[in-house]
Design a protein around this motif. Structure first.
Motif, PDB file in Angstrom:
ATOM      1  N   ASP A   1      13.569   1.867  14.889  1.00  0.00           N
ATOM      2  CA  ASP A   1      14.574   2.543  14.065  1.00  0.00           C
ATOM      3  C   ASP A   1      14.517   2.028  12.627  1.00  0.00           C
ATOM      4  OD1 ASP A   1      15.338   3.937  16.280  1.00  0.00           O
ATOM      5  OD2 ASP A   1      17.146   2.762  16.681  1.00  0.00           O
ATOM      6  N   ALA A   2      14.327   0.713  12.479  1.00  0.00           N
ATOM      7  CA  ALA A   2      14.267   0.137  11.134  1.00  0.00           C
ATOM      8  C   ALA A   2      13.047   0.652  10.385  1.00  0.00           C
ATOM      9  CB  ALA A   2      14.222  -1.395  11.223  1.00  0.00           C
ATOM     10  N   ALA A   3      11.906   0.758  11.073  1.00  0.00           N
ATOM     11  CA  ALA A   3      10.691   1.249  10.415  1.00  0.00           C
ATOM     12  C   ALA A   3      10.848   2.713   9.985  1.00  0.00           C
ATOM     13  CB  ALA A   3       9.502   1.093  11.351  1.00  0.00           C
ATOM     14  N   VAL A   4      11.429   3.516  10.863  1.00  0.00           N
ATOM     15  CA  VAL A   4      11.629   4.931  10.536  1.00  0.00           C
ATOM     16  C   VAL A   4      12.634   5.080   9.397  1.00  0.00           C
ATOM     17  CG1 VAL A   4      12.525   7.123  11.405  1.00  0.00           C
ATOM     18  CG2 VAL A   4      10.986   5.748  12.822  1.00  0.00           C
TER      19      VAL A   4
ATOM     20  N   SER B   1       6.147   9.830   9.011  1.00  0.00           N
ATOM     21  CA  SER B   1       4.797   9.629   9.536  1.00  0.00           C
ATOM     22  C   SER B   1       4.798   8.576  10.629  1.00  0.00           C
ATOM     23  CB  SER B   1       3.855   9.219   8.402  1.00  0.00           C
ATOM     24  OG  SER B   1       4.308   8.031   7.783  1.00  0.00           O
ATOM     25  N   THR B   2       5.751   7.631  10.567  1.00  0.00           N
ATOM     26  CA  THR B   2       5.862   6.622  11.624  1.00  0.00           C
ATOM     27  C   THR B   2       6.240   7.282  12.943  1.00  0.00           C
ATOM     28  OG1 THR B   2       6.452   4.837  10.110  1.00  0.00           O
ATOM     29  CG2 THR B   2       7.143   4.591  12.399  1.00  0.00           C
ATOM     30  N   GLU B   3       7.229   8.178  12.905  1.00  0.00           N
ATOM     31  CA  GLU B   3       7.629   8.876  14.137  1.00  0.00           C
ATOM     32  C   GLU B   3       6.462   9.675  14.713  1.00  0.00           C
ATOM     33  OE1 GLU B   3      12.198  10.175  13.885  1.00  0.00           O
ATOM     34  OE2 GLU B   3      11.058  10.721  12.101  1.00  0.00           O
ATOM     35  N   LEU B   4       5.755  10.392  13.845  1.00  0.00           N
ATOM     36  CA  LEU B   4       4.636  11.194  14.321  1.00  0.00           C
ATOM     37  C   LEU B   4       3.534  10.318  14.889  1.00  0.00           C
ATOM     38  CD1 LEU B   4       4.400  13.833  11.437  1.00  0.00           C
ATOM     39  CD2 LEU B   4       5.424  14.118  13.707  1.00  0.00           C
ATOM     40  N   ALA B   5       3.267   9.195  14.224  1.00  0.00           N
ATOM     41  CA  ALA B   5       2.217   8.300  14.709  1.00  0.00           C
ATOM     42  C   ALA B   5       2.579   7.704  16.057  1.00  0.00           C
ATOM     43  CB  ALA B   5       1.973   7.186  13.688  1.00  0.00           C
TER      44      ALA B   5
ATOM     45  N   GLY C   1       0.840  -1.186   0.000  1.00  0.00           N
ATOM     46  CA  GLY C   1       0.000   0.000   0.000  1.00  0.00           C
ATOM     47  C   GLY C   1       0.879   1.241   0.000  1.00  0.00           C
ATOM     48  N   GLY C   2       0.623   2.151   0.926  1.00  0.00           N
ATOM     49  CA  GLY C   2       1.444   3.352   1.015  1.00  0.00           C
ATOM     50  C   GLY C   2       2.576   3.217   2.008  1.00  0.00           C
ATOM     51  N   GLU C   3       2.866   2.004   2.429  1.00  0.00           N
ATOM     52  CA  GLU C   3       3.867   1.776   3.482  1.00  0.00           C
ATOM     53  C   GLU C   3       4.986   0.891   2.952  1.00  0.00           C
ATOM     54  OE1 GLU C   3       4.208  -0.921   7.552  1.00  0.00           O
ATOM     55  OE2 GLU C   3       2.358  -0.824   6.377  1.00  0.00           O
ATOM     56  N   VAL C   4       6.218   1.205   3.342  1.00  0.00           N
ATOM     57  CA  VAL C   4       7.364   0.348   3.042  1.00  0.00           C
ATOM     58  C   VAL C   4       7.658  -0.495   4.277  1.00  0.00           C
ATOM     59  CG1 VAL C   4       9.807   0.246   2.449  1.00  0.00           C
ATOM     60  CG2 VAL C   4       8.356   1.990   1.408  1.00  0.00           C
ATOM     61  N   ARG C   5       7.546  -1.811   4.116  1.00  0.00           N
ATOM     62  CA  ARG C   5       7.790  -2.704   5.244  1.00  0.00           C
ATOM     63  C   ARG C   5       9.152  -3.360   5.088  1.00  0.00           C
ATOM     64  NH1 ARG C   5       3.079  -6.762   6.505  1.00  0.00           N
ATOM     65  NH2 ARG C   5       4.539  -7.144   8.220  1.00  0.00           N
ATOM     66  N   LEU C   6       9.850  -3.522   6.217  1.00  0.00           N
ATOM     67  CA  LEU C   6      11.162  -4.154   6.235  1.00  0.00           C
ATOM     68  C   LEU C   6      11.046  -5.588   6.709  1.00  0.00           C
ATOM     69  CD1 LEU C   6      13.629  -1.515   7.727  1.00  0.00           C
ATOM     70  CD2 LEU C   6      13.351  -2.198   5.365  1.00  0.00           C
TER      71      LEU C   6
END
Length: 462
Positions: free
Chosen positions: A366-369, A398-402, A34-39
């Motif tokens: 950290d990996a998600a950000v 947006s991950t940090e803000l969320a 979707g609109g997210e990059v997953r590691l």
């Protein structure tokens, strides 16, 4: 059949991802969902030289499933994992397939050898697909088969591969109705079971870190979803739940509470402790509370078992203290009391487990950000002014803000509940015992480093 075509398309995508991961060892796999990059950091996929090599692997897999109690019952109640499977070479090179045989070898997996052009099939993704047919007979490529394939990967200690395959299924329009939260908790539980079964300290530590990393990644996904959804779409709000620690007057309750607090801190959950230490009320999002309860149920029994083993071995007697002997009118060196040694052991065990949980959480965040920043998904934040000249506007993902918004929401909710529930004061715990029994403290740290975790039954939700 459309479902079969979609399943094969999803597994082709899964195999392509694994090929990419094999070409870039040590680097996380970045998947756009979707609109997210997953590691993803997938486990190593097994590769084989010939069908005989595949036979060895199939035998080991079935033996492992039986040894760990992973039953795959057919409609007649027979555990398919206990029935042998024969691997034979196939003349054609285009397909690998599973066929039913007669007992005692009810199943046969046909694999094209390398000599006829079957090198594509000599890999874990293909062989485990066929083995899933053996464990889930007669269902084709329907949802039951896919669920069995996912479970097989998880039972073999490959939860990231399972997550990756599940992502491929969902991207191809399959299993969209699966409850992500329930599957996450199931995967955590299976990681805990893998940790319990292994005697290798490094493997146990890796399973433990994966469990917390999976929990943290799930929390991040939910936090981002909550932040981007409209108010009317938000399905989860902060809540509270009381957890029973033990009966009043039972020893070590304060140390059990300490362990629960360490787990809660690593999972964005606040806590209020009853004065008697018999109960703890957890405040946060329901999915986070479920993870805290799962980890606590698995860990507290191991902490107690490790402490009992330490005392039974008499290792705590190496800790001594000076005691005045009135009859002999002299100071004598005597071993510390068992209760003091146990307290020191539990304290160190809980503290070290908390440290490991926080490390795993921070690494996952950290990996998600980093993945989101690499994808260029940042938003401006308010600039800070340090002089007459304004500093440039900073950017945050947006991950940090969320995650920050989630923390604020939990803190605000906890503050409100403190007023509503009349919560006052600060929990002080029990007197520190580590200085009185340094040997038991060190033993607790060592035991926590190899923390043998509990079974998936521990995470069954009420």
């Amino acid at each position: 059949m459309p479902e079969t075509r979609q399943t094969y398309a999803a597994e082709d995508l899964f195999a392509a991802w694994l090929d990419t991961a094999a070409r870039t060892p040590g680097e996380p796999l970045r998947i756009q969902v979707g609109g997210e990059v997953r590691l993803f950091e997938p486990e190593t996929e097994p590769r084989f030289t010939d069908p005989a090599h595949v036979q060895q692997m199939v035998d080991r897999v079935l033996a492992h499933l039986c040894a760990t109690g992973s039953r795959y019952d057919d409609p007649e109640g027979v555990d398919a994992a206990a029935i042998p499977v024969v691997v034979r070479p196939r003349r054609g090179h285009r397909q690998a397939h599973y066929e039913h045989g007669e007992l005692p070898a009810r199943g046969v997996i046909a694999i094209p050898p390398r000599e006829v052009g079957g090198s594509w099939s000599l890999r874990g993704a293909v062989v485990l697909h066929e083995l899933a047919h053996h464990l889930c007979p007669g269902t084709g490529h329907d949802r039951a088969f896919r669920t069995t394939f996912l479970r097989l990967l998880e039972d073999l200690g490959m939860p990231v591969l399972a997550d990756l395959l599940h992502t491929a299924y969902r991207l191809n329009g399959l299993d969209t109705g699966v409850d992500d939260e329930d599957r996450t908790l199931l995967r955590i539980g299976r990681l805990l079971r893998q940790a319990e079964r292994t005697s290798n300290t490094a493997e146990r530590d890796a399973f433990f870190a994966k469990a917390q990393s999976l929990a943290t990644r799930h929390q991040i996904v939910l936090a981002v979803a909550r932040a981007t959804a409209g108010a009317e779409e938000r399905s989860e709000e902060p809540t509270w739940e009381t957890v029973l620690i033990g009966e009043s007057g039972k020893r070590s309750l304060a140390r059990y509470v300490r362990l629960l607090l360490e787990i809660a801190r690593a999972n964005d959950v606040r806590a209020a402790i009853y004065t008697s230490n018999t109960r703890v009320t957890l405040y946060g999002f329901g999915s986070d509370i479920a993870v805290v309860k799962a980890l606590y149920a698995a860990l507290v029994t191991q902490m107690v078992a490790d402490g009992d083993a330490h005392l039974r071995a008499g290792a705590h007697k190496s800790d001594t203290r000076l005691v005045w002997d009135a009859r002999r009118r002299a100071w004598q060196e005597r071993p510390v009391h068992g209760s003091t040694a146990r307290a020191a052991f539990y304290e160190a065990w809980a503290d070290h487990v908390g440290e490991r949980l926080r490390r795993a959480r921070d690494a996952a965040r950290d990996a998600a950000v980093a993945a989101e920043r690499a994808a260029g998904s940042t938003v401006p934040t308010a600039p800070s002014v340090t002089s007459a000249q304004a500093a440039p506007a900073a950017t945050s993902s947006s991950t940090e803000l969320a995650l920050r918004a989630k923390e604020v929401e939990v803190v605000d909710y906890f503050s409100r509940m403190q007023r509503d529930h009349g919560i006052r004061g600060t929990w002080k715990g029990a007197a520190y015992a580590g200085h009185a029994a340094p040997g038991s403290r060190d033993a607790g740290i060592a035991a926590a480093a190899r923390a043998r975790l509990g079974t998936e039954r521990a995470i069954t939700r009420g």
